[in-house]
Design an enzyme around this catalytic site. Structure first.
Site, PDB file in Angstrom:
ATOM      1  N   ARG A  81       7.766   3.246  -1.969  1.00  0.00           N
ATOM      2  CA  ARG A  81       7.157   4.308  -1.862  1.00  0.00           C
ATOM      3  C   ARG A  81       5.746   4.180  -1.165  1.00  0.00           C
ATOM      4  NH1 ARG A  81       6.916   6.381  -8.004  1.00  0.00           N
ATOM      5  NH2 ARG A  81       7.880   4.169  -8.103  1.00  0.00           N
ATOM      6  N   GLY A 109      16.015  -5.327 -11.808  1.00  0.00           N
ATOM      7  CA  GLY A 109      15.550  -4.876 -12.791  1.00  0.00           C
ATOM      8  C   GLY A 109      14.415  -5.564 -13.379  1.00  0.00           C
ATOM      9  N   THR A 110      13.528  -5.186 -14.208  1.00  0.00           N
ATOM     10  CA  THR A 110      12.605  -5.683 -14.693  1.00  0.00           C
ATOM     11  C   THR A 110      12.958  -6.763 -15.675  1.00  0.00           C
ATOM     12  OG1 THR A 110      12.174  -4.066 -16.292  1.00  0.00           O
ATOM     13  CG2 THR A 110      10.810  -3.791 -14.593  1.00  0.00           C
ATOM     14  N   ASP A 138       1.377  -4.586 -10.162  1.00  0.00           N
ATOM     15  CA  ASP A 138       0.615  -3.166  -9.513  1.00  0.00           C
ATOM     16  C   ASP A 138      -0.267  -2.337 -10.481  1.00  0.00           C
ATOM     17  OD1 ASP A 138       2.271  -2.060 -11.250  1.00  0.00           O
ATOM     18  OD2 ASP A 138       3.777  -1.258  -9.664  1.00  0.00           O
ATOM     19  N   LYS A 149     -21.564 -12.204  15.715  1.00  0.00           N
ATOM     20  CA  LYS A 149     -20.317 -13.071  15.008  1.00  0.00           C
ATOM     21  C   LYS A 149     -20.457 -14.615  15.055  1.00  0.00           C
ATOM     22  CE  LYS A 149     -17.384 -15.087  16.954  1.00  0.00           C
ATOM     23  NZ  LYS A 149     -16.096 -15.883  17.784  1.00  0.00           N
ATOM     24  N   TYR A 151     -24.476  -8.813  21.990  1.00  0.00           N
ATOM     25  CA  TYR A 151     -23.540  -9.119  21.438  1.00  0.00           C
ATOM     26  C   TYR A 151     -24.063 -10.871  21.348  1.00  0.00           C
ATOM     27  CZ  TYR A 151     -19.261 -11.987  20.419  1.00  0.00           C
ATOM     28  OH  TYR A 151     -18.556 -12.732  19.934  1.00  0.00           O
ATOM     29  N   ASN A 171     -36.776 -13.810  20.575  1.00  0.00           N
ATOM     30  CA  ASN A 171     -36.532 -12.578  21.018  1.00  0.00           C
ATOM     31  C   ASN A 171     -35.476 -12.460  21.707  1.00  0.00           C
ATOM     32  OD1 ASN A 171     -36.962 -10.064  22.065  1.00  0.00           O
ATOM     33  ND2 ASN A 171     -38.723 -10.025  20.660  1.00  0.00           N
ATOM     34  N   ASN A 192     -19.085 -16.059  25.382  1.00  0.00           N
ATOM     35  CA  ASN A 192     -18.475 -17.029  24.453  1.00  0.00           C
ATOM     36  C   ASN A 192     -17.121 -17.411  24.741  1.00  0.00           C
ATOM     37  OD1 ASN A 192     -18.044 -14.583  23.265  1.00  0.00           O
ATOM     38  ND2 ASN A 192     -17.502 -15.578  21.428  1.00  0.00           N
ATOM     39  N   ARG A 208     -31.671 -14.004  39.884  1.00  0.00           N
ATOM     40  CA  ARG A 208     -31.412 -12.563  40.199  1.00  0.00           C
ATOM     41  C   ARG A 208     -31.327 -12.639  41.991  1.00  0.00           C
ATOM     42  NH1 ARG A 208     -37.007 -10.393  37.654  1.00  0.00           N
ATOM     43  NH2 ARG A 208     -36.617 -10.319  35.907  1.00  0.00           N
TER      44      ARG A 208
HETATM   45  C1  UD1 Z   1       8.816   0.679 -15.467  1.00  0.00           C
HETATM   46  C2  UD1 Z   1       9.346   0.680 -16.604  1.00  0.00           C
HETATM   47  C3  UD1 Z   1       9.024   1.965 -17.501  1.00  0.00           C
HETATM   48  C4  UD1 Z   1       7.576   2.128 -17.315  1.00  0.00           C
HETATM   49  C5  UD1 Z   1       6.839   1.746 -15.972  1.00  0.00           C
HETATM   50  C6  UD1 Z   1       5.380   1.812 -16.048  1.00  0.00           C
HETATM   51  C7  UD1 Z   1      11.432  -0.773 -16.930  1.00  0.00           C
HETATM   52  C8  UD1 Z   1      12.785  -0.730 -17.075  1.00  0.00           C
HETATM   53  N1  UD1 Z   1      10.871   0.442 -16.871  1.00  0.00           N
HETATM   54  O1  UD1 Z   1       9.406   1.484 -14.594  1.00  0.00           O
HETATM   55  O2  UD1 Z   1       9.435   2.227 -18.691  1.00  0.00           O
HETATM   56  O3  UD1 Z   1       6.980   3.266 -17.966  1.00  0.00           O
HETATM   57  O4  UD1 Z   1       7.512   0.683 -15.422  1.00  0.00           O
HETATM   58  O5  UD1 Z   1       4.768   1.624 -14.648  1.00  0.00           O
HETATM   59  O6  UD1 Z   1      10.698  -1.751 -17.137  1.00  0.00           O
HETATM   60  N2  UD1 Z   1       9.970  -5.395 -10.638  1.00  0.00           N
HETATM   61  C9  UD1 Z   1      10.616  -6.703 -10.279  1.00  0.00           C
HETATM   62  N3  UD1 Z   1      11.846  -6.968 -10.017  1.00  0.00           N
HETATM   63  C10 UD1 Z   1      12.875  -5.952 -10.320  1.00  0.00           C
HETATM   64  C11 UD1 Z   1      12.210  -4.608 -10.545  1.00  0.00           C
HETATM   65  C12 UD1 Z   1      10.716  -4.454 -10.680  1.00  0.00           C
HETATM   66  O7  UD1 Z   1       9.998  -7.720 -10.070  1.00  0.00           O
HETATM   67  O8  UD1 Z   1      13.946  -5.995 -10.175  1.00  0.00           O
HETATM   68  C13 UD1 Z   1       8.726  -5.484 -11.019  1.00  0.00           C
HETATM   69  C14 UD1 Z   1       7.947  -4.459  -9.807  1.00  0.00           C
HETATM   70  O9  UD1 Z   1       7.522  -5.236  -8.367  1.00  0.00           O
HETATM   71  C15 UD1 Z   1       6.907  -3.808 -10.279  1.00  0.00           C
HETATM   72  C16 UD1 Z   1       7.216  -3.690 -11.850  1.00  0.00           C
HETATM   73  O10 UD1 Z   1       8.286  -4.742 -11.775  1.00  0.00           O
HETATM   74  O11 UD1 Z   1       5.674  -4.572 -10.369  1.00  0.00           O
HETATM   75  C17 UD1 Z   1       7.909  -2.359 -12.223  1.00  0.00           C
HETATM   76  O12 UD1 Z   1       8.887  -2.018 -11.651  1.00  0.00           O
HETATM   77  P1  UD1 Z   1       9.186  -0.607 -11.012  1.00  0.00           P
HETATM   78  O13 UD1 Z   1      10.483  -0.291 -10.415  1.00  0.00           O
HETATM   79  O14 UD1 Z   1       8.017   0.023 -10.654  1.00  0.00           O
HETATM   80  O15 UD1 Z   1       9.636  -0.106 -12.527  1.00  0.00           O
HETATM   81  P2  UD1 Z   1       9.405   1.480 -12.940  1.00  0.00           P
HETATM   82  O16 UD1 Z   1      10.457   2.232 -12.709  1.00  0.00           O
HETATM   83  O17 UD1 Z   1       8.081   2.018 -12.787  1.00  0.00           O
HETATM   84 MG    MG Z   2       6.599   1.382 -11.308  1.00  0.00          MG
END
Ligand code: UD1
Ligand code: MG
Length: 471
Positions: free
Chosen positions: A18, A79-80, A104, A338, A353, A364, A373, A427
């Site tokens: 995003r 996924g997380t 983040d 600089k 500059y 001065n 430079n 000059r």
């Molecule tokens: C996640 C949570 C959600 C929570 C929200 C808060 C999960 C499944 N969901 O959702 O419950 O409310 O954060 O902000 O955990 N990341 C990785 N690898 C991946 C996916 C994500 O490192 O494969 C990292 C991202 O860089 C980020 C964080 O994990 O820093 C969260 O990922 P994001 O995709 O933003 O999760 P949300 O959908 O926001």
């Molecule tokens: Mg998120």
């Protein structure tokens, strides 16, 4: 707090779609510093036994930015939960608690991290396997929802896309900060499946899995502003505003006068002495140190610069990295400095500059002066001694040395070293033709009349026009 050890895993493998950016999301700056550092600072502040950051493939710039914090690569964004699994080898049999946070979420505080980690204490009589930091945003949007059971104990986290309408009505959301007992973490994650709306391994599933094994889980409620997550440029702007408000407050509390605080932009590391006055519309990039009793007038852009006591900067001055402004130096309007050391009491007041140079004490520099430079290939140094007077519109072609006490006539192009106390002039000799101006006007007037055109009054010359008192 219990004495159990803590490992922190910071997740930052997501690119942040995003943000619509080539730059990984957590490298976008807030107050001049990559976002990821804020979460890392909070993590370091709780003195964890281990700290590791999970990044995506090809994010070498991110790995460099966070060094010496070790980076592990999650090969695919599955996924997380999968991201935490990527840290398994690095955590290698760690038995304390594992605190997971997101790169983040810049405003998370060490106190809050302590509270979440401390809730997983591993005491025999309290077996809490998972503690989750929840919050209640004004708009719960697509956050995961925390489902509480009897006695307010946490039963499960349900992701928005997998939630029923009833679950979506829950106001308590998952912030993403979570502590898990290291003894259970990976065995729980190994049982998490991709059987969900996103086809990912959710870290959030560890709650229901832990409950199924009879472990207890708790939710801790945190502050909304602290848990602000950055997913878009809009969020980034909101976070920047929060941070600037804090930095302005700190500057004021530290004894600086900000004539119009909301128009002054600080960096995370701006250092300001006491009795400093900062005018409107001033921007500080990273690496600025300002001593006591400095005045920075309106509309200056300053980065990577040190400013010593009593100096006056601006209005409309630009100090670039490596500018060292000495005591009581005056830098005036439309002056750019600089990589140059301007020593005590020197004055560079207008339109100049000065780059890759030293300007000695009391010297001065006249209006319109330039240190040349750069020759198109390399940079060269200009060394100007003390008590030198450089006349207006001088070009000093570096490398060049101007001795102490030298005077350079206005309009000179200086290509060779100037000795101490010498007068240097370069000059073309001035020529005067008596009555030449009058002759010129007569000739031009005649040509105009011959074409039947009227002569403009201003060009007619003579000392007759008087617009106001002379001065
Ligand atoms: C996640 C949570 C959600 C929570 C929200 C808060 C999960 C499944 N969901 O959702 O419950 O409310 O954060 O902000 O955990 N990341 C990785 N690898 C991946 C996916 C994500 O490192 O494969 C990292 C991202 O860089 C980020 C964080 O994990 O820093 C969260 O990922 P994001 O995709 O933003 O999760 P949300 O959908 O926001
Ligand atoms: Mg998120």
């Amino acid at each position: 707090m219990s004495k159990q050890k803590t490992a922190v895993v910071v997740l930052a493998a997501g690119r942040g779609a995003r943000m619509k950016s080539e730059l990984p999301k957590v490298l976008h700056p807030l107050a001049g510093r990559a976002m990821v550092h804020y979460a890392l600072d909070a993590a370091r502040a709780i003195s964890p036994e281990r700290l590791v950051c999970v990044i995506g493939p090809g994010m070498t710039e991110l790995a460099q930015a966070i060094a010496p914090v070790p980076a592990v690569v999650q090969e695919k964004p599955l996924g997380t939960g999968d991201a935490v699994k990527a840290a398994r080898a690095t955590l290698g049999g760690f038995e304390g608690r594992v605190l997971v946070l997101f790169g983040d979420t810049p405003f998370i505080s060490p106190e809050t991290l302590e509270a979440v980690a401390g809730a997983v204490n591993g005491d025999a009589d309290s077996d809490v396997a998972v503690a989750v930091l929840g919050f209640r945003p004004a708009d719960p949007g697509e956050y995961g929802r925390l489902k509480l059971g009897d006695g307010g104990r946490l039963e499960a986290i349900v992701e928005y896309r997998d939630a029923t309408d009833e679950e979506r009505a829950i106001g308590l959301c998952n912030s993403g900060v979570m502590a898990i007992s290291g003894t259970h973490l990976f065995s729980l994650l190994d049982r998490a499946t991709t059987d969900n709306a996103r086809g990912e391994i959710y870290l959030t599933d560890v709650v229901a899995l832990a409950r199924a094994e009879g472990h207890s889980c708790v939710a801790i409620e945190g502050d909304v502003e602290e848990l602000l997550g950055v997913n878009s440029r809009g969020d980034l702007a909101v976070a920047e505003a929060v941070l600037q408000t804090r930095l302005r407050g700190a500057a004021l509390a530290g004894g600086a006068t900000l004539i119009d605080p909301t128009t002054v932009y600080f960096s995370f590391d701006t250092e300001i002495g006491s009795d400093v006055v900062i005018g409107p519309n001033v921007f500080f990039g990273p690496g600025v140190r300002i001593a006591n009793e400095v005045e920075i007038k309106a509309n200056c852009h300053i980065e990577g610069a040190r400013i010593a006591e009593g100096a006056i900067i601006g209005p409309f001055a630009r100090l670039r990295p490596g500018a060292e402004i000495g005591r009581s130096v005056h830098i005036g309007n439309y002056v750019e400095i600089k990589a140059a050391r301007i020593e005590e009491g020197a004055k560079i007041n207008h339109l100049a500059y000065v780059g890759d140079a030293r300007v000695g004490p009391g010297t001065n520099i006249g209006a319109g002066t330039i240190t040349c430079n750069y020759d198109g290939f390399d940079k060269h140094f200009t060394d100007i001694g003390s008590g030198v007077f450089v006349g207006s519109n001088t070009a000093m072609v570096a490398p060049v040395v101007i001795g102490d006490g030298a005077v350079i006539g206005a309009g000179s192009v200086i290509t060779g070293d100037v000795a101490e106390d010498a007068l240097a002039l370069s000059r073309a000799e001035e020529k005067q033709i008596e009555g030449g101006a009058r002759e010129y006007r007569v000739r031009k007037q005649a040509a105009k009349s011959a074409r039947g055109e009227e002569t403009p009054k201003a060009a007619a010359g003579g000392g007759k026009r008087r617009l106001g008192p002379k001065g």
